[in-house]
Motif scaffolding. Structure first.
Motif, PDB file in Angstrom:
ATOM      1  N   GLU A 149     -33.034 -95.052 -20.477  1.00 29.83           N
ATOM      2  CA  GLU A 149     -33.278 -94.694 -19.080  1.00 29.83           C
ATOM      3  C   GLU A 149     -33.231 -93.185 -18.873  1.00 29.83           C
ATOM      4  O   GLU A 149     -34.060 -92.627 -18.151  1.00 29.83           O
ATOM      5  N   ILE A 150     -32.277 -92.527 -19.521  1.00 25.27           N
ATOM      6  CA  ILE A 150     -32.160 -91.071 -19.422  1.00 25.27           C
ATOM      7  C   ILE A 150     -33.403 -90.412 -20.023  1.00 25.27           C
ATOM      8  O   ILE A 150     -33.958 -89.479 -19.454  1.00 25.27           O
ATOM      9  N   LYS A 151     -33.857 -90.915 -21.161  1.00 21.79           N
ATOM     10  CA  LYS A 151     -35.059 -90.374 -21.817  1.00 21.79           C
ATOM     11  C   LYS A 151     -36.271 -90.496 -20.900  1.00 21.79           C
ATOM     12  O   LYS A 151     -37.019 -89.535 -20.707  1.00 21.79           O
ATOM     13  N   LYS A 173     -40.623 -78.917 -24.380  1.00 18.49           N
ATOM     14  CA  LYS A 173     -39.424 -79.756 -24.454  1.00 18.49           C
ATOM     15  C   LYS A 173     -38.481 -79.491 -23.288  1.00 18.49           C
ATOM     16  O   LYS A 173     -38.557 -78.460 -22.623  1.00 18.49           O
ATOM     17  N   VAL A 174     -37.587 -80.460 -23.071  1.00 13.03           N
ATOM     18  CA  VAL A 174     -36.478 -80.293 -22.140  1.00 13.03           C
ATOM     19  C   VAL A 174     -35.203 -80.669 -22.913  1.00 13.03           C
ATOM     20  O   VAL A 174     -35.183 -81.660 -23.650  1.00 13.03           O
ATOM     21  N   VAL A 175     -34.176 -79.837 -22.783  1.00 14.16           N
ATOM     22  CA  VAL A 175     -32.914 -80.036 -23.505  1.00 14.16           C
ATOM     23  C   VAL A 175     -31.787 -80.108 -22.482  1.00 14.16           C
ATOM     24  O   VAL A 175     -31.704 -79.279 -21.575  1.00 14.16           O
ATOM     25  N   PHE A 176     -30.910 -81.100 -22.651  1.00 14.52           N
ATOM     26  CA  PHE A 176     -29.779 -81.260 -21.736  1.00 14.52           C
ATOM     27  C   PHE A 176     -28.656 -81.987 -22.450  1.00 14.52           C
ATOM     28  O   PHE A 176     -28.863 -82.602 -23.499  1.00 14.52           O
ATOM     29  N   SER A 177     -27.473 -81.895 -21.883  1.00 15.22           N
ATOM     30  CA  SER A 177     -26.290 -82.535 -22.460  1.00 15.22           C
ATOM     31  C   SER A 177     -25.676 -83.483 -21.446  1.00 15.22           C
ATOM     32  O   SER A 177     -25.841 -83.317 -20.240  1.00 15.22           O
ATOM     33  N   TYR A 178     -24.959 -84.453 -21.963  1.00 16.39           N
ATOM     34  CA  TYR A 178     -24.242 -85.401 -21.110  1.00 16.39           C
ATOM     35  C   TYR A 178     -23.167 -86.076 -21.959  1.00 16.39           C
ATOM     36  O   TYR A 178     -23.140 -85.920 -23.173  1.00 16.39           O
ATOM     37  N   PHE A 179     -22.288 -86.809 -21.304  1.00 12.80           N
ATOM     38  CA  PHE A 179     -21.261 -87.550 -22.022  1.00 12.80           C
ATOM     39  C   PHE A 179     -21.701 -88.998 -22.149  1.00 12.80           C
ATOM     40  O   PHE A 179     -21.957 -89.669 -21.152  1.00 12.80           O
ATOM     41  N   MET A 189     -29.505 -84.192 -25.765  1.00 11.47           N
ATOM     42  CA  MET A 189     -30.792 -84.846 -25.954  1.00 11.47           C
ATOM     43  C   MET A 189     -31.905 -83.826 -25.751  1.00 11.47           C
ATOM     44  O   MET A 189     -31.876 -83.053 -24.800  1.00 11.47           O
ATOM     45  N   THR A 190     -32.861 -83.852 -26.667  1.00  5.43           N
ATOM     46  CA  THR A 190     -34.060 -83.034 -26.554  1.00  5.43           C
ATOM     47  C   THR A 190     -35.237 -83.988 -26.462  1.00  5.43           C
ATOM     48  O   THR A 190     -35.435 -84.812 -27.356  1.00  5.43           O
ATOM     49  N   VAL A 191     -35.976 -83.899 -25.354  1.00  6.19           N
ATOM     50  CA  VAL A 191     -37.145 -84.742 -25.155  1.00  6.19           C
ATOM     51  C   VAL A 191     -38.368 -83.840 -25.255  1.00  6.19           C
ATOM     52  O   VAL A 191     -38.511 -82.890 -24.482  1.00  6.19           O
ATOM     53  N   TYR A 192     -39.214 -84.139 -26.223  1.00 10.23           N
ATOM     54  CA  TYR A 192     -40.402 -83.324 -26.471  1.00 10.23           C
ATOM     55  C   TYR A 192     -41.607 -83.863 -25.707  1.00 10.23           C
ATOM     56  O   TYR A 192     -41.686 -85.060 -25.410  1.00 10.23           O
ATOM     57  N   LYS A 193     -42.535 -82.985 -25.427  1.00 13.73           N
ATOM     58  CA  LYS A 193     -43.765 -83.343 -24.727  1.00 13.73           C
ATOM     59  C   LYS A 193     -44.506 -84.459 -25.464  1.00 13.73           C
ATOM     60  O   LYS A 193     -45.115 -85.325 -24.852  1.00 13.73           O
ATOM     61  N   ARG A 233     -41.426 -87.531 -28.696  1.00  9.76           N
ATOM     62  CA  ARG A 233     -40.332 -87.574 -29.670  1.00  9.76           C
ATOM     63  C   ARG A 233     -39.023 -87.196 -28.985  1.00  9.76           C
ATOM     64  O   ARG A 233     -39.002 -86.355 -28.089  1.00  9.76           O
ATOM     65  N   VAL A 234     -37.946 -87.820 -29.411  1.00 11.84           N
ATOM     66  CA  VAL A 234     -36.631 -87.550 -28.835  1.00 11.84           C
ATOM     67  C   VAL A 234     -35.648 -87.257 -29.962  1.00 11.84           C
ATOM     68  O   VAL A 234     -35.634 -87.946 -30.980  1.00 11.84           O
ATOM     69  N   LYS A 235     -34.839 -86.233 -29.767  1.00 11.80           N
ATOM     70  CA  LYS A 235     -33.789 -85.886 -30.729  1.00 11.80           C
ATOM     71  C   LYS A 235     -32.457 -86.008 -30.002  1.00 11.80           C
ATOM     72  O   LYS A 235     -32.251 -85.396 -28.946  1.00 11.80           O
TER      73      LYS A 235
END
Length: 78
Positions: free
Chosen positions: A6-8, A46-52, A60-64, A67-69
């Motif tokens: 869901e976050i992705k 890409k968009v990069v963000f952190s969470y617990f 999490m890094t979500v690429y255009k 792909r997700v890292k």
């Protein structure tokens, strides 16, 4: 807390709005904050963000491209 999937999906939508110039960086920070995510960086690719995730800091890094890292072995947050 939302699931990783869901976050992705949410992050992909936010990134698309950024690419279309509907959102600026401030909007991206606000929208990611709605999911209790800490904004780190956004670019055209890409968009990069952190969470617990439960008790563990996660980045999490979500690429255009779609792909997700996901990084869970973090020494610091965000």
């Amino acid at each position: 807390m939302k699931t990783q999937a869901e976050i992705k999906t949410f992050a992909q939508i936010v990134h698309q709005y950024y690419l279309e110039s509907t959102f600026d960086k401030s909007d991206v920070k606000d929208w990611l904050g709605e999911l209790e995510c800490e904004f780190v960086e956004i670019t055209q690719h890409k968009v990069v963000f952190s969470y617990f995730d439960d008790w563990f800091p996660t980045r999490m890094t979500v690429y255009k491209s779609g792909r997700v890292k996901v990084e869970t072995d973090l020494d610091e947050f965000p």
